[in-house]
Every structure is written in structure tokens, then in C-alpha cells.
Write a protein that holds these residues in place. Structure first.
Motif, PDB file in Angstrom:
ATOM      1  N   ILE A 273       0.652  -1.158  -0.037  1.00  0.00           N
ATOM      2  CA  ILE A 273      -0.256   0.057  -0.171  1.00  0.00           C
ATOM      3  C   ILE A 273       0.921   1.282  -0.047  1.00  0.00           C
ATOM      4  O   ILE A 273       1.801   1.259   1.071  1.00  0.00           O
ATOM      5  CB  ILE A 273      -0.871   0.101   1.319  1.00  0.00           C
ATOM      6  CG1 ILE A 273      -1.825  -1.255   1.235  1.00  0.00           C
ATOM      7  CG2 ILE A 273      -1.858   1.250   1.304  1.00  0.00           C
ATOM      8  CD1 ILE A 273      -2.779  -1.368   2.425  1.00  0.00           C
ATOM      9  N   TYR A 274       0.604   2.019  -0.888  1.00  0.00           N
ATOM     10  CA  TYR A 274       1.337   3.352  -1.207  1.00  0.00           C
ATOM     11  C   TYR A 274       0.540   4.490  -0.532  1.00  0.00           C
ATOM     12  O   TYR A 274      -0.690   4.805  -0.736  1.00  0.00           O
ATOM     13  CB  TYR A 274       1.763   3.568  -2.524  1.00  0.00           C
ATOM     14  CG  TYR A 274       2.246   4.904  -2.664  1.00  0.00           C
ATOM     15  CD1 TYR A 274       3.793   5.455  -2.606  1.00  0.00           C
ATOM     16  CD2 TYR A 274       1.576   6.202  -3.163  1.00  0.00           C
ATOM     17  CE1 TYR A 274       4.301   6.564  -2.759  1.00  0.00           C
ATOM     18  CE2 TYR A 274       2.076   7.419  -3.267  1.00  0.00           C
ATOM     19  CZ  TYR A 274       3.551   7.549  -3.336  1.00  0.00           C
ATOM     20  OH  TYR A 274       4.014   8.731  -3.281  1.00  0.00           O
ATOM     21  N   VAL A 275       1.369   5.477   0.323  1.00  0.00           N
ATOM     22  CA  VAL A 275       0.401   6.205   1.196  1.00  0.00           C
ATOM     23  C   VAL A 275       1.374   7.704   0.869  1.00  0.00           C
ATOM     24  O   VAL A 275       2.610   7.392   1.296  1.00  0.00           O
ATOM     25  CB  VAL A 275       0.248   6.010   2.610  1.00  0.00           C
ATOM     26  CG1 VAL A 275      -0.392   7.283   3.071  1.00  0.00           C
ATOM     27  CG2 VAL A 275      -0.583   4.843   2.683  1.00  0.00           C
ATOM     28  N   ASN A 276       0.851   8.773   0.234  1.00  0.00           N
ATOM     29  CA  ASN A 276       1.376   9.986   0.316  1.00  0.00           C
ATOM     30  C   ASN A 276       1.122  10.793   1.537  1.00  0.00           C
ATOM     31  O   ASN A 276       0.019  11.228   1.653  1.00  0.00           O
ATOM     32  CB  ASN A 276       1.177  10.680  -0.943  1.00  0.00           C
ATOM     33  CG  ASN A 276       1.935  11.988  -1.265  1.00  0.00           C
ATOM     34  OD1 ASN A 276       2.592  12.408  -0.170  1.00  0.00           O
ATOM     35  ND2 ASN A 276       2.011  12.449  -2.430  1.00  0.00           N
ATOM     36  N   CYS A 277       2.058  10.945   2.439  1.00  0.00           N
ATOM     37  CA  CYS A 277       1.984  11.488   3.776  1.00  0.00           C
ATOM     38  C   CYS A 277       1.699  13.131   3.671  1.00  0.00           C
ATOM     39  O   CYS A 277       1.524  13.824   4.494  1.00  0.00           O
ATOM     40  CB  CYS A 277       2.957  11.063   4.651  1.00  0.00           C
ATOM     41  SG  CYS A 277       3.037   9.484   5.104  1.00  0.00           S
ATOM     42  N   GLU A 278       1.993  13.585   2.339  1.00  0.00           N
ATOM     43  CA  GLU A 278       1.809  14.930   2.280  1.00  0.00           C
ATOM     44  C   GLU A 278       0.316  15.251   2.243  1.00  0.00           C
ATOM     45  O   GLU A 278      -0.253  16.333   2.507  1.00  0.00           O
ATOM     46  CB  GLU A 278       2.316  15.655   1.117  1.00  0.00           C
ATOM     47  CG  GLU A 278       2.556  16.991   0.923  1.00  0.00           C
ATOM     48  CD  GLU A 278       3.520  17.373  -0.127  1.00  0.00           C
ATOM     49  OE1 GLU A 278       4.236  18.627  -0.019  1.00  0.00           O
ATOM     50  OE2 GLU A 278       3.826  16.560  -1.026  1.00  0.00           O
ATOM     51  N   VAL A 279      -0.629  14.307   1.681  1.00  0.00           N
ATOM     52  CA  VAL A 279      -1.769  14.320   1.521  1.00  0.00           C
ATOM     53  C   VAL A 279      -2.657  13.673   2.968  1.00  0.00           C
ATOM     54  O   VAL A 279      -3.405  14.308   3.617  1.00  0.00           O
ATOM     55  CB  VAL A 279      -2.445  13.581   0.311  1.00  0.00           C
ATOM     56  CG1 VAL A 279      -3.958  13.735   0.365  1.00  0.00           C
ATOM     57  CG2 VAL A 279      -1.760  14.338  -0.894  1.00  0.00           C
ATOM     58  N   ILE A 280      -2.237  12.406   3.159  1.00  0.00           N
ATOM     59  CA  ILE A 280      -2.567  11.777   4.390  1.00  0.00           C
ATOM     60  C   ILE A 280      -1.772  11.917   5.630  1.00  0.00           C
ATOM     61  O   ILE A 280      -0.825  11.245   5.480  1.00  0.00           O
ATOM     62  CB  ILE A 280      -3.077  10.229   4.041  1.00  0.00           C
ATOM     63  CG1 ILE A 280      -3.963   9.896   2.951  1.00  0.00           C
ATOM     64  CG2 ILE A 280      -3.207   9.240   5.198  1.00  0.00           C
ATOM     65  CD1 ILE A 280      -4.058   8.578   2.287  1.00  0.00           C
ATOM     66  N   ASP A 281      -1.716  13.018   6.298  1.00  0.00           N
ATOM     67  CA  ASP A 281      -0.866  13.571   7.082  1.00  0.00           C
ATOM     68  C   ASP A 281      -1.087  13.400   8.731  1.00  0.00           C
ATOM     69  O   ASP A 281      -0.477  14.131   9.523  1.00  0.00           O
ATOM     70  CB  ASP A 281      -0.407  14.976   6.774  1.00  0.00           C
ATOM     71  CG  ASP A 281      -1.667  15.917   6.961  1.00  0.00           C
ATOM     72  OD1 ASP A 281      -2.737  15.513   7.088  1.00  0.00           O
ATOM     73  OD2 ASP A 281      -1.366  17.153   6.882  1.00  0.00           O
ATOM     74  N   THR A 282      -2.095  12.691   8.823  1.00  0.00           N
ATOM     75  CA  THR A 282      -2.615  12.533  10.266  1.00  0.00           C
ATOM     76  C   THR A 282      -2.497  11.026  10.643  1.00  0.00           C
ATOM     77  O   THR A 282      -2.802  10.042   9.729  1.00  0.00           O
ATOM     78  CB  THR A 282      -3.808  13.144  10.604  1.00  0.00           C
ATOM     79  OG1 THR A 282      -4.767  12.511  10.366  1.00  0.00           O
ATOM     80  CG2 THR A 282      -3.660  14.762  10.599  1.00  0.00           C
ATOM     81  N   GLN A 283      -2.610  10.426  12.013  1.00  0.00           N
ATOM     82  CA  GLN A 283      -2.619   9.261  12.593  1.00  0.00           C
ATOM     83  C   GLN A 283      -3.982   8.574  12.128  1.00  0.00           C
ATOM     84  O   GLN A 283      -4.171   7.744  11.573  1.00  0.00           O
ATOM     85  CB  GLN A 283      -2.531   9.043  14.033  1.00  0.00           C
ATOM     86  CG  GLN A 283      -2.506   7.796  14.481  1.00  0.00           C
ATOM     87  CD  GLN A 283      -2.207   7.887  15.944  1.00  0.00           C
ATOM     88  OE1 GLN A 283      -1.746   6.601  16.370  1.00  0.00           O
ATOM     89  NE2 GLN A 283      -2.434   8.704  16.734  1.00  0.00           N
TER      90      GLN A 283
END
Length: 417
Positions: free
Chosen positions: A97-107
Motif C-alpha cells: 500500500i502506497y501512502v503519500n503523507c503530504e496528503v494523508i498527514d495524520t494518524q
């Protein structure tokens, strides 16, 4: 005023022109080619670590570092895709699973995103985070499988706290069937300094450093993409070498090179010209620089915008008084910053915190901060802008909180330039 009928005719005329592009999408950052040029060593190193997933074991957690445009994301996604393909052939359950933490940036967002991947219906907000984590863990542990979570721009997530990394990096001890491995990707070599030591030790079991590309390597990458992206004989011979040379100056940033190559073609096409030339590359370079400033400055927190506005104000004031601005010191910036805060009723941060914000602006490439010695008077940072003053000023004033400061620079008297 352009009437609808005139606009329709314009669209029709533009569509009649044959595009110089064959497939423009291959020049975008999101595209992952089947062959990654000049990243064999990093690809093999990552594959060597992740191969244990094909045995049903959890690979070591990995941190991948490198400047922007050094191929970190492309290699990670490529290896992840090939790993999933191989696991399917072998009949082993392995998900990436790839997650872009610039967009999904909270726990909460991260855990909800992971849980939804396994069929859980999690609301966008409203649940306790512990409940979301439990739902994710429950859904994951229904069968024997290995999950690899790629957290791109992981430093953006860390800025909101490292609780989620603490939980994910220790999740395997509470799972019966499934196993989880984390790959963190970051441009910031120092982001782990802000992590809890326990998280740091478990997250960075393996580390891979990506060196910048040189001009020759970037040129090879561009030739590979250009062959897929452009029709034959539309690129002048000087275009790719120039794009590569300009990007090599930007610390070997292949993303910037791809942007230059794509935007150059878009500019030529808008001008209804059949050949992309060096002129189009130069225009593209200016356009990308302005666009980058706009994008980065717009997303800055208000306090960072105020610090930047202070630096811009000092530059504009010097120009208004026909002075040539030299490097500005942190003390001078702080004096203006305090006045700006009072002018719009904002909390005034300490000088130390403002210095930290300037370091962040330096890291983003918006300013250049150099520590200089003042002899017996100690050391200070000298600040200079690395971006166009006018564009930066205009973008900052788009923030409604800063709009009242529109004429502030006209009232600042510069006595130290």
C-alpha cells in the motif's frame, strides 16, 4: 468578451492541430517506467530486503533518504509492484500500500486509509483513533499475509506526532497471522531527530541513501522518457542536454528535468510550433520556478508566511529607497516580524523559534541562510531570498490574514543597508 461560439471555434481549431506528444503522462512524476535507469543498485538492495515477504515473513522496516528527484519513490513503487506480481505467481498473499503523507498527514487518516484497504467502512472523522487502529488490525489479521506500507514524505506525518509509527512498528507482536513492514521515504535526512528513540530504532532497521543524479544520468532518463512521450523529430537536439544540465544544477533533480521537458513541449504546442527548442526550455524554466514558489508559499503555516513576509518587506523597502539589499540578519528580520505580528494581532514567537522557521524556509529553497562570524560579536545568520520578490509578495498577500499588510513595506525605513 469571448462569446461561446467563438470559444467553441477556438477549441476546434486547437484540436485540429496535431499534438507533438505521443503520451505526455510518461513525463509526470506519478509514472513508473518498466525500466529504471541508473538505479540498479538501489533496486537490488530494496528487493534483497523485501524478498522475505515472499516467504511469508515480515521484511525489516526501511528508511529511504535522498534529495527530491533522486528516484526514491519510483524505485520503491516499482519494486513494490513487482513484489506483488511475484507473490501472485507464487500463491503467497502479499500487499503493498502506497501512502503519500503530504496528503494523508495524520494518524487517523493513515489508519482509516489502511483499514479501508481491507474492506472496513471507516468515517472520515469521528471515531477514537484506538478504535480505527483496532479495526485495521482486526481486518488485517483474518488471514496469513504480509502487508508492506510505503509512507512517502514520512517526515510530513512525523510533524503531527509519531504515535502512529510507534503503533505500526510494533504491530507484529499483537498479530497472529499477518505481518506488517514499513518503508519510510523522506527528503529530510534529519527528520528522525524528532522521533521517539524507540520508534527510531524499530523504524530504521535498514537504511538506503539515494545519491543525486549527475547531468549524464539525467540525460539518459530524459532520452528514455522522450522516446515514449514525444512524436519523432519534434525535439531539437539541444533540448534534452539543456534540461539535464539545468536539473543537474538543482542537486540532480530528475523530477525537475522531467517537468522542464514536459512544460517546454506544452509551451511549444500552445504557440502552435512544431519543434521544441532551447527557447521553450528557457521559458519553461521561468514558469516552473514561479509555479514552485506559488505552490510552496501558499501551503506555508501563517507564522512561516509572516517570517517570509518580513524578509520580502526588507527587500522591497530597500528597492523603494534605491538601496541595494545585502544579506539581511536574523535580528533585522525578527524586528520587522514583531511589528507585523502586532499590526495584524498575531502572537509573537520567540527569536529562537523564528530562527527555526527560517531554517525550514532555507530547507525548502525559498531563502538562503548562511551562518557568518561577526568576530567578538558572535555569529549570526545572513538571509537572502532565493525566489522572485514580486511573485512571493503577491502570493503571500493572497492569505486573508496578511492582506492588511499590503502597504506595510512602504513605511519601513532601512538604515542598515
Amino acid at each position: 468578451m469571448i462569446m461561446t461560439s467563438s470559444l467553441n471555434k477556438l477549441f476546434e481549431r486547437l484540436l485540429e492541430n496535431e499534438s507533438i506528444f505521443k503520451d505526455k503522462e510518461v513525463l509526470r512524476h506519478s509514472y513508473t517506467p518498466d525500466v529504471l535507469v541508473h538505479r540498479d543498485e538501489q533496486t537490488e538492495e530494496l528487493a534483497t530486503i523485501l524478498v522475505s515477504a515472499l516467504r511469508g515473513e515480515a521484511p525489516s522496516n526501511i528508511l529511504i533518504y535522498g534529495k527530491t528527484g533522486t528516484g526514491k519513490t519510483a524505485v520503491t513503487r516499482y519494486v513494490g509492484k513487482e513484489l506483488e506480481n511475484m507473490s501472485e505467481k507464487m500463491g503467497v498473499k502479499c500487499s503493498v500500500i502506497y501512502v503519500n503523507c503530504e496528503v494523508i498527514d495524520t494518524q487517523y487518516r493513515l489508519l482509516a486509509n489502511l483499514a479501508r484497504h481491507f474492506g472496513e467502512d471507516i468515517p472520515m472523522t469521528g471515531w477514537p483513533t484506538d478504535q480505527v487502529f483496532h479495526k485495521f488490525k482486526e481486518a488485517l489479521d483474518t488471514q496469513e499475509q504480509v502487508l508492506i506500507v510505503i509512507l512517502d514524505e514520512i517526515d510530513k506525518l512525523v510533524k503531527k506526532g509519531d504515535d502512529v509509527l510507534y503503533n505500526l512498528s510494533r504491530i507484529n507482536s499483537s498479530l497472529k497471522q499477518a505481518r506488517v513492514s514499513i518503508i519510510g521515504v523522506s527528503n529530510d535526512l534529519k527528520f528522525t531527530d524528532f522521533l521517539d528513540p524507540r520508534v527510531k530504532s524499530s523504524l530504521g532497521e535498514e537504511e538506503i541513501i539515494y545519491p543525486p543524479y549527475d547531468a549524464d544520468q539525467i540525460r539518459d532518463i530524459l532520452y528514455q522518457r522522450a522516446e515514449m512521450a514525444y512524436n519523432e523529430n519534434v525535439l531539437d537536439g539541444s533540448v534534452i542536454p539543456l534540461c539535464a544540465a539545468l536539473a543537474a544544477q538543482e542537486h540532480g533533480d530528475a523530477r525537475r528535468a522531467l517537468d522542464l521537458l514536459r512544460v517546454s513541449g506544452e509551451i511549444a504546442e500552445r504557440r502552435e510550433e512544431k519543434i521544441v527548442t532551447e527557447i521553450h526550455v528557457r521559458v519553461a524554466q521561468d514558469k516552473i520556478e514561479v509555479d514552485r514558489v506559488v505552490e510552496v508559499v501558499r501551503t506555508l503555516p501563517t507564522q512561516s508566511k509572516l517570517v517570509l513576509f518580513s524578509i520580502v518587506t526588507l527587500n522591497i523597502s530597500a528597492q523603494n529607497q534605491n538601496l541595494s539589499p545585502q544579506s539581511i540578519t536574523t535580528g533585522e528580520v525578527y524586528n520587522i516580524y514583531r511589528k507585523l505580528c502586532k499590526a495584524i494581532d498575531m502572537d509573537v514567537l520567540t527569536q529562537r523559534r523564528v530562527t527555526d522557521l527560517m531554517s525550514e524556509l532555507d530547507m525548502l529553497g525559498i531563502i538562503n541562510a548562511v551562518v557568518v562570524s561577526k568576530g567578538r560579536y558572535g555569529r549570526t545568520k545572513e538571509i537572502s531570498l532565493s525566489v522572485p520578490v514580486k511573485n512571493t509578495y503577491d502570493v503571500l498577500l493572497e492569505d486573508y490574514k496578511l492582506t492588511p499588510l499590503q502597504n506595510y513595506s512602504h513605511n519601513v525605513k532601512i538604515g542598515y543597508f
